[in-house]
Enzyme design. Structure first.
Site, PDB file in Angstrom:
ATOM      1  N   ILE A 171       2.604   4.118  -3.915  1.00  0.00           N
ATOM      2  CA  ILE A 171       1.601   5.180  -3.835  1.00  0.00           C
ATOM      3  C   ILE A 171       2.137   6.466  -3.217  1.00  0.00           C
ATOM      4  CG2 ILE A 171      -0.578   5.803  -2.706  1.00  0.00           C
ATOM      5  CD1 ILE A 171      -1.456   2.895  -3.047  1.00  0.00           C
ATOM      6  N   ASP A 172       2.846   6.321  -2.105  1.00  0.00           N
ATOM      7  CA  ASP A 172       3.232   7.489  -1.305  1.00  0.00           C
ATOM      8  C   ASP A 172       3.989   8.566  -2.071  1.00  0.00           C
ATOM      9  OD1 ASP A 172       2.054   5.973   0.588  1.00  0.00           O
ATOM     10  OD2 ASP A 172       3.811   5.725   1.856  1.00  0.00           O
ATOM     11  N   HIS A 213       0.811  -1.214   0.000  1.00  0.00           N
ATOM     12  CA  HIS A 213       0.000   0.000   0.000  1.00  0.00           C
ATOM     13  C   HIS A 213       0.843   1.263   0.000  1.00  0.00           C
ATOM     14  CE1 HIS A 213      -3.286   2.702   0.675  1.00  0.00           C
ATOM     15  NE2 HIS A 213      -2.753   3.137   1.797  1.00  0.00           N
ATOM     16  N   CYS A 214       2.105   1.179   0.404  1.00  0.00           N
ATOM     17  CA  CYS A 214       2.879   2.402   0.638  1.00  0.00           C
ATOM     18  C   CYS A 214       3.780   2.818  -0.521  1.00  0.00           C
ATOM     19  CB  CYS A 214       3.720   2.245   1.904  1.00  0.00           C
ATOM     20  SG  CYS A 214       2.740   2.209   3.424  1.00  0.00           S
ATOM     21  N   ILE A 215       4.757   1.987  -0.849  1.00  0.00           N
ATOM     22  CA  ILE A 215       5.841   2.433  -1.722  1.00  0.00           C
ATOM     23  C   ILE A 215       5.381   2.796  -3.132  1.00  0.00           C
ATOM     24  CG2 ILE A 215       8.115   1.843  -2.637  1.00  0.00           C
ATOM     25  CD1 ILE A 215       8.521   0.075  -0.213  1.00  0.00           C
TER      26      ILE A 215
END
Length: 431
Positions: A271-272, A267-269
């Protein structure tokens, strides 16, 4: 009053969003002796948790059952918000189709709970987002309620730092960054997390805490983008990139090894970085370096499919009509998390170009319902006959449960995107 309740463990903790972030956090507060009330809009998840069943592979059901026995309960009734003293929001923050921040889950959560906020509560946002979200999106809901932030209500941002499947770190041992809307809010945030986390790292503002989370993941995105580009260059030059990385990693300073793969997942890398790219435009800035890394990582599934196509051509086979088996469709090793998995993108490209695609993943027995991807498939067992029946087997996620020796023995053609095979097997094509 709030600080005293936290210190004496008489405060009730409310966790909003019972997923990969919310459940570990609920477990940690429960383990520390707090009563925890979990909130989620998914009725099935609520029922499963209240029955002591875990929806996440790496969290044993026994831990959920123990938490329930300790007083935890889950609910879909957000009107119960007044019962809790701490409100911790752990909802998704995806990107839109135009790669812009989608804060709809945060906004809908605030719209739902705002009428129930009361004096004496602390509200903490953990969802990854752009700098300014806490002040610009959450604070107006609190202000309209007539509460005074920093006096009778406390607002903080503390980014989640979960690493599913990593046995070396737990919720308790991962340092917790906390920024407050006011100094008093920061103190309240330190008190809240300090009773359950070994080390709390205070920063001067919610914006600094929000940007800290983005920097952490942009750091990984940029370095993975670099090594993925190096992989392509090394492949064209006939050099083993993994040999190069291992050799470079012997340098005791100035180098940190990162490893290539079929793309970025989780979910993070993936998208962030685009949260910061979007926010930077407000200040007239372009994030060239960050966007370039994102483009390289985004293009990796296409590059993998090209390697598969070329390998089949070398064996007088076309991609269209070939039977392809994808090994591992979770986004990282030994988890069941499918969010932003590059494996799914590889499967979609193969399917769209006429290949007949199946998958095997010991952690994902049935292909789950996803917002943007659809496959009506179940995981196949890796018997010798099954492996031999496919024109190509593609290793996408290197789960520990795979029998790599048997895979290499029985696969007709093996595409390795993880550097698992280094012995020069003529059936193995590195991608």
């Amino acid at each position: 009053m709030l600080l005293e309740k936290i210190a004496s463990k008489k405060s009730v903790i409310g966790i909003l969003g019972l997923g990969y972030v919310g459940i570990p956090l609920a477990l940690r507060f429960s383990e520390a002796g707090f009563r925890v009330l979990g909130f989620d809009i998914d009725g099935d998840r609520v029922a499963n948790l209240n029955s002591g069943r875990s929806p996440i592979k790496h969290i044993p059901g026994a831990e959920i059952a123990s938490m329930v026995a300790g007083g935890f309960s889950a609910t879909a009734d957000f009107a119960r918000i007044p019962e809790v003293d701490a409100i911790i929001i752990c909802v998704p923050t995806p990107l839109s189709r135009h790669r812009e921040p989608d804060l709809s889950f945060i906004v809908s959560t605030m719209e739902t709970i705002a009428p129930h906020l009361r004096a004496g509560q602390i509200l903490s946002l953990e969802s990854t987002t752009w700098p300014g979200t806490t002040e610009e999106v959450l604070r107006p809901f609190v202000d309209k309620r007539g509460l005074t932030i920093g006096e009778d209500f406390f607002l903080v941002y503390s980014p989640e730092r979960e690493d599913p499947g990593n046995p070396n770190f737990t919720t308790r041992t991962i340092p917790k960054v906390v920024g407050g809307a006011t100094p008093a809010c920061r103190v309240a945030g330190e008190a809240l997390y300090g009773v359950v986390i070994d080390r709390v790292v205070p920063v001067s503002s919610t914006q600094a805490a929000e940007l800290t989370k983005l920097l952490e993941n942009i750091h990984r995105s940029v370095n993975i983008g670099l090594v993925n580009e190096m992989k392509i260059i090394a492949d064209r030059m006939g050099i083993d990139i993994y040999e190069v990385i291992d050799a470079a990693a012997t340098k005791p300073f100035g180098f940190t090894p990162y490893y290539p793969g079929p793309g970025l997942g989780g979910h993070c890398i993936p998208i962030d970085p685009f949260y910061l790219t979007w926010k930077a435009r407000e200040y007239g800035l372009s994030t060239h370096f960050i966007e370039l890394a994102g483009e390289i990582n985004r293009d990796m599934p296409e590059w993998v499919v090209t390697k598969i196509t070329d390998a089949l051509n070398d064996r007088q086979k076309s991609l269209k009509g070939s039977r392809i088996l994808a090994l591992g469709i979770a986004y990282k090793r030994d988890v069941d998390d499918m969010r932003e998995s590059p494996s799914v993108l590889v499967m979609e490209i193969l399917r769209d170009r006429g290949a007949l695609v199946d998958y095997s993943d010991p952690n994902v027995p049935v292909f789950p319902k996803m917002r943007e991807h659809k496959f009506d498939l179940k995981s196949v067992d890796l018997t010798p006959d099954v492996l031999t029946s496919y024109d190509a087997v593609v290793l996408l996620t290197d789960h520990s449960d795979f029998d790599y020796e048997a895979i290499a023995q029985y696969a007709q053609l093996l595409i390795d995107t993880r550097g698992k095979y280094r012995n020069g097997n003529e059936k193995v094509v590195k991608a």
